[in-house]
Design a protein around this motif. Sequence first.
Motif, PDB file in Angstrom:
ATOM      1  N   ARG A 171     177.094  44.970   9.929  1.00 15.33           N
ATOM      2  CA  ARG A 171     177.100  46.154   9.054  1.00 15.33           C
ATOM      3  C   ARG A 171     177.616  45.787   7.669  1.00 15.33           C
ATOM      4  O   ARG A 171     177.104  46.277   6.660  1.00 15.33           O
ATOM      5  CB  ARG A 171     177.964  47.252   9.677  1.00 15.33           C
ATOM      6  N   LEU A 172     178.602  44.941   7.642  1.00 18.56           N
ATOM      7  CA  LEU A 172     179.169  44.523   6.361  1.00 18.56           C
ATOM      8  C   LEU A 172     178.127  43.772   5.527  1.00 18.56           C
ATOM      9  O   LEU A 172     177.933  44.055   4.346  1.00 18.56           O
ATOM     10  CB  LEU A 172     180.384  43.633   6.637  1.00 18.56           C
ATOM     11  N   LEU A 173     177.443  42.824   6.162  1.00 20.39           N
ATOM     12  CA  LEU A 173     176.478  42.023   5.395  1.00 20.39           C
ATOM     13  C   LEU A 173     175.275  42.864   4.965  1.00 20.39           C
ATOM     14  O   LEU A 173     174.752  42.686   3.864  1.00 20.39           O
ATOM     15  CB  LEU A 173     176.046  40.793   6.208  1.00 20.39           C
ATOM     16  N   ALA A 174     174.884  43.800   5.800  1.00 20.48           N
ATOM     17  CA  ALA A 174     173.781  44.698   5.399  1.00 20.48           C
ATOM     18  C   ALA A 174     174.239  45.572   4.233  1.00 20.48           C
ATOM     19  O   ALA A 174     173.486  45.834   3.298  1.00 20.48           O
ATOM     20  CB  ALA A 174     173.345  45.555   6.579  1.00 20.48           C
ATOM     21  N   PHE A 175     175.501  45.985   4.275  1.00 23.58           N
ATOM     22  CA  PHE A 175     176.045  46.862   3.224  1.00 23.58           C
ATOM     23  C   PHE A 175     175.990  46.201   1.849  1.00 23.58           C
ATOM     24  O   PHE A 175     175.743  46.851   0.847  1.00 23.58           O
ATOM     25  CB  PHE A 175     177.492  47.230   3.579  1.00 23.58           C
ATOM     26  N   VAL A 176     176.212  44.883   1.805  1.00 22.89           N
ATOM     27  CA  VAL A 176     176.170  44.201   0.501  1.00 22.89           C
ATOM     28  C   VAL A 176     174.779  43.649   0.192  1.00 22.89           C
ATOM     29  O   VAL A 176     174.611  42.888  -0.743  1.00 22.89           O
ATOM     30  CB  VAL A 176     177.248  43.093   0.362  1.00 22.89           C
ATOM     31  N   GLY A 177     173.804  44.038   0.982  1.00 22.20           N
ATOM     32  CA  GLY A 177     172.420  43.780   0.600  1.00 22.20           C
ATOM     33  C   GLY A 177     171.664  42.706   1.367  1.00 22.20           C
ATOM     34  O   GLY A 177     170.476  42.508   1.125  1.00 22.20           O
ATOM     35  N   HIS A 178     172.311  42.025   2.295  1.00 21.82           N
ATOM     36  CA  HIS A 178     171.582  40.978   3.026  1.00 21.82           C
ATOM     37  C   HIS A 178     170.622  41.593   4.041  1.00 21.82           C
ATOM     38  O   HIS A 178     170.822  42.726   4.489  1.00 21.82           O
ATOM     39  CB  HIS A 178     172.556  40.071   3.779  1.00 21.82           C
ATOM     40  N   GLU A 179     169.630  40.804   4.420  1.00 18.20           N
ATOM     41  CA  GLU A 179     168.728  41.259   5.483  1.00 18.20           C
ATOM     42  C   GLU A 179     169.305  40.698   6.788  1.00 18.20           C
ATOM     43  O   GLU A 179     169.472  39.488   6.912  1.00 18.20           O
ATOM     44  CB  GLU A 179     167.340  40.666   5.209  1.00 18.20           C
ATOM     45  N   VAL A 180     169.612  41.589   7.711  1.00 19.58           N
ATOM     46  CA  VAL A 180     170.370  41.132   8.882  1.00 19.58           C
ATOM     47  C   VAL A 180     169.603  41.345  10.181  1.00 19.58           C
ATOM     48  O   VAL A 180     169.053  42.416  10.420  1.00 19.58           O
ATOM     49  CB  VAL A 180     171.718  41.897   8.964  1.00 19.58           C
ATOM     50  N   GLU A 181     169.577  40.304  11.004  1.00 19.82           N
ATOM     51  CA  GLU A 181     169.040  40.459  12.351  1.00 19.82           C
ATOM     52  C   GLU A 181     170.155  40.109  13.335  1.00 19.82           C
ATOM     53  O   GLU A 181     170.839  39.096  13.176  1.00 19.82           O
ATOM     54  CB  GLU A 181     167.854  39.507  12.570  1.00 19.82           C
ATOM     55  N   LYS A 182     170.336  40.992  14.334  1.00 19.01           N
ATOM     56  CA  LYS A 182     171.370  40.740  15.345  1.00 19.01           C
ATOM     57  C   LYS A 182     170.679  40.203  16.594  1.00 19.01           C
ATOM     58  O   LYS A 182     169.801  40.877  17.135  1.00 19.01           O
ATOM     59  CB  LYS A 182     172.105  42.035  15.690  1.00 19.01           C
ATOM     60  N   VAL A 183     171.086  39.027  17.013  1.00 22.47           N
ATOM     61  CA  VAL A 183     170.417  38.405  18.159  1.00 22.47           C
ATOM     62  C   VAL A 183     171.363  38.307  19.346  1.00 22.47           C
ATOM     63  O   VAL A 183     172.494  37.832  19.211  1.00 22.47           O
ATOM     64  CB  VAL A 183     169.896  36.999  17.769  1.00 22.47           C
ATOM     65  N   ASN A 184     170.878  38.771  20.484  1.00 19.47           N
ATOM     66  CA  ASN A 184     171.661  38.683  21.713  1.00 19.47           C
ATOM     67  C   ASN A 184     171.195  37.441  22.479  1.00 19.47           C
ATOM     68  O   ASN A 184     170.124  37.442  23.089  1.00 19.47           O
ATOM     69  CB  ASN A 184     171.426  39.959  22.535  1.00 19.47           C
ATOM     70  N   HIS A 185     171.990  36.395  22.418  1.00 14.84           N
ATOM     71  CA  HIS A 185     171.630  35.115  23.045  1.00 14.84           C
ATOM     72  C   HIS A 185     172.080  35.161  24.517  1.00 14.84           C
ATOM     73  O   HIS A 185     173.027  34.489  24.935  1.00 14.84           O
ATOM     74  CB  HIS A 185     172.337  33.988  22.281  1.00 14.84           C
ATOM     75  N   VAL A 186     171.389  35.993  25.264  1.00 14.96           N
ATOM     76  CA  VAL A 186     171.791  36.251  26.659  1.00 14.96           C
ATOM     77  C   VAL A 186     171.622  34.982  27.512  1.00 14.96           C
ATOM     78  O   VAL A 186     170.637  34.257  27.363  1.00 14.96           O
ATOM     79  CB  VAL A 186     170.909  37.399  27.227  1.00 14.96           C
ATOM     80  N   GLY A 187     172.592  34.750  28.382  1.00 22.56           N
ATOM     81  CA  GLY A 187     172.482  33.612  29.310  1.00 22.56           C
ATOM     82  C   GLY A 187     171.584  34.028  30.469  1.00 22.56           C
ATOM     83  O   GLY A 187     172.055  34.500  31.498  1.00 22.56           O
ATOM     84  N   ASP A 188     170.262  33.871  30.273  1.00 18.89           N
ATOM     85  CA  ASP A 188     169.315  34.376  31.278  1.00 18.89           C
ATOM     86  C   ASP A 188     168.477  33.249  31.869  1.00 18.89           C
ATOM     87  O   ASP A 188     167.365  33.462  32.327  1.00 18.89           O
ATOM     88  CB  ASP A 188     168.404  35.447  30.645  1.00 18.89           C
ATOM     89  N   TRP A 189     168.987  32.042  31.847  1.00 25.74           N
ATOM     90  CA  TRP A 189     168.210  30.926  32.363  1.00 25.74           C
ATOM     91  C   TRP A 189     169.160  29.924  32.963  1.00 25.74           C
ATOM     92  O   TRP A 189     170.306  29.828  32.522  1.00 25.74           O
ATOM     93  CB  TRP A 189     167.421  30.279  31.193  1.00 25.74           C
ATOM     94  N   GLY A 190     168.740  29.233  33.964  1.00 24.85           N
ATOM     95  CA  GLY A 190     169.616  28.205  34.540  1.00 24.85           C
ATOM     96  C   GLY A 190     169.499  28.172  36.039  1.00 24.85           C
ATOM     97  O   GLY A 190     168.823  29.011  36.660  1.00 24.85           O
ATOM     98  N   THR A 191     170.172  27.203  36.632  1.00 29.80           N
ATOM     99  CA  THR A 191     170.006  26.949  38.068  1.00 29.80           C
ATOM    100  C   THR A 191     170.530  28.091  38.936  1.00 29.80           C
ATOM    101  O   THR A 191     170.120  28.243  40.071  1.00 29.80           O
ATOM    102  CB  THR A 191     170.730  25.646  38.455  1.00 29.80           C
TER     103      THR A 191
END
Length: 612
Positions: A171-191
């Motif tokens: 929210r802070l970075l968007a507020f000062v004008g940046h284009e922001v993408e929030k990525v959820n790097h979910v642990g959804d792979w593995g043995t």
Amino acid sequence: EERQDCSRRTRDANHATGELHWRTVPQPGRHGRLRTTRSASACSHVGFGVVLAATTEEASKDAAPDSNSPASTNLPTTVSPRDVAAAIVANLPRNDVTEEGAEVAGPGFVNVRLRRSFVARRLADALARGPRAPAARRLRRVCIDMSSPNVAREMHVGHLRSTIIGEGVARLLAFVGHEVEKVNHVGDWGTQFGMLIAHLADCFPDYNYKTSPPTPLPIADLQSFYRESKVRFDKDEEFKRRAYAEVVRLQRGDADATRAWSLICDVSRCDFERIYERLGISDLVERGESFYQSRMVDVVRELEERGLLQEDEGRKIMFPPGRPIPLTVVKSDGGYTYDTSDLAAIRHRIVEDRRDWIVYVVDSGQGVHLENVFAGAAMAGWYDLERERVQHVGFGVVLGDDRKKFKTRSGATVRLSDLLDEGVRRADAKLREKEREKALTEEELRRARDAIAYGCMKYADLSHCRTNDYVFSFDKMLEDHGNTAVYLLYAHARIKSIARSAGVDVAAETARGTSVSLAHEREWRLAKTLLLFGEVVARAADDLMLHSICEYMYDIACRFSEFYERCYCIERREDGTVASAVNVGRVLLCEATAATPVACAAPQSVGHPTAV
Ligand code: ARG
């Protein structure tokens, strides 16, 4: 004027005087050249070298835009800081921000005073359009890696911190004008999915995996399901064999295994979503580890082709320069690791997705891993420090009241949904203790309860320096004094009630040009604190230390209390009714005060005092 007090509480004393300091910035390689930058509040002494004769003229020209001024020449060969300060004072251009009559103080400070007309203009603007911060100098395409829980494993308080801090940073970075993408790097792979799929087949033999759309799996508690499958995996050899076979099938892209995997992920996704909804977090793009499967193959091929991988007892490892431990890119059984998926992720973010600021909001314990990944990516030439900013926004461990790792009384990991429920229950009890149910409708009570419960958890996290470990204590966060959400919510509600009970139409008064009152010393102090908004936000948007915004909000609340103690907005008659004497300029100052922390909270979460 308050120079002597500055030594202990530099920043506060500075807020109080509203001085602007002219700092001289040493320029390596341009010896003797004097440059001035203006900073609205830093009250630090920035030392500088001696001005040499050869460049004296150039230096004084640089310091004084008005080169006709007599002081722009004739600096002695060597000058003391006080002399430099005097030269600056003599050359300060006339302007509509500072008063005439700047003066030299102490060892070489320059004190200047803000003009009341300037402050009044800025506050009128904040009232009309909301407080604003300067846009970031370079607008970036930011990717924020945040929250990132693991499927079928508990989403714990560490993930809660990542979620709250990540959301604040976004929210802070968007507020000062940046284009922001929030990525959820979910642990959804593995043995671990092998045993989950095998266990699933045993628990639900009649389950039809192939309905379209898929029917959700009837698993209420995926974590217990995970634990059960782990117990079987550890003691049943036959089950273990089947689990391995399922992993192989899944990795080959077998349709049934993939369907089962996807259904398991769906159960977790629903659990996570419920938490995000409660916390007011939206637009989180799920791009879990599974997303990088084919990209991991590409990354390994690329690194291999470029000769960056070394063989080590069957493993393929990579030594980024200056790093003490290598990255394990391929295991001896041919499988990939956490290093591999993070290499693929960073490559995707920078090279494919063209993001130029990647922020990893991940616990400090993973610092070594992330630094390794960053160094590996730089070694592979995927990013260039000059162009891209890649950074780990680390945070400390969550501790219980006993200062030990946060656990339930029985020693188990605290489930996040239970924790949120507890917060809601406590907030409700707090409101009832104050008999708010008598004044509020049921719906209002519910909204107040949620604002307090979620607000206090977010605020408690954000108001502590993120790099420190943090003690989670409902008792502390629900206190109605000190730098807590409850106190700030209360202060905000109280301030907002002033214009209401005085019957002042703030929009109309602002449009009419009614000026904010700044005559009283306490009004002035408050106003100058409000003016720091842009600077506080800009600084936090660079160092990503959100607690500084919380401290600032608390500062505003304190300055407000001091003001309100002395300055009446509404004169009341003996019988308590409102007299005609409403000080409209003061009411406008109250409104400007209330607008500032609201600008610190995102529009969709007004009510939750989440810093930015
Ligand atoms: N899933 C990981 C954990 O729970 C956090 C992932 C952080 N992000 C990353 N790109 N490694 O510890």
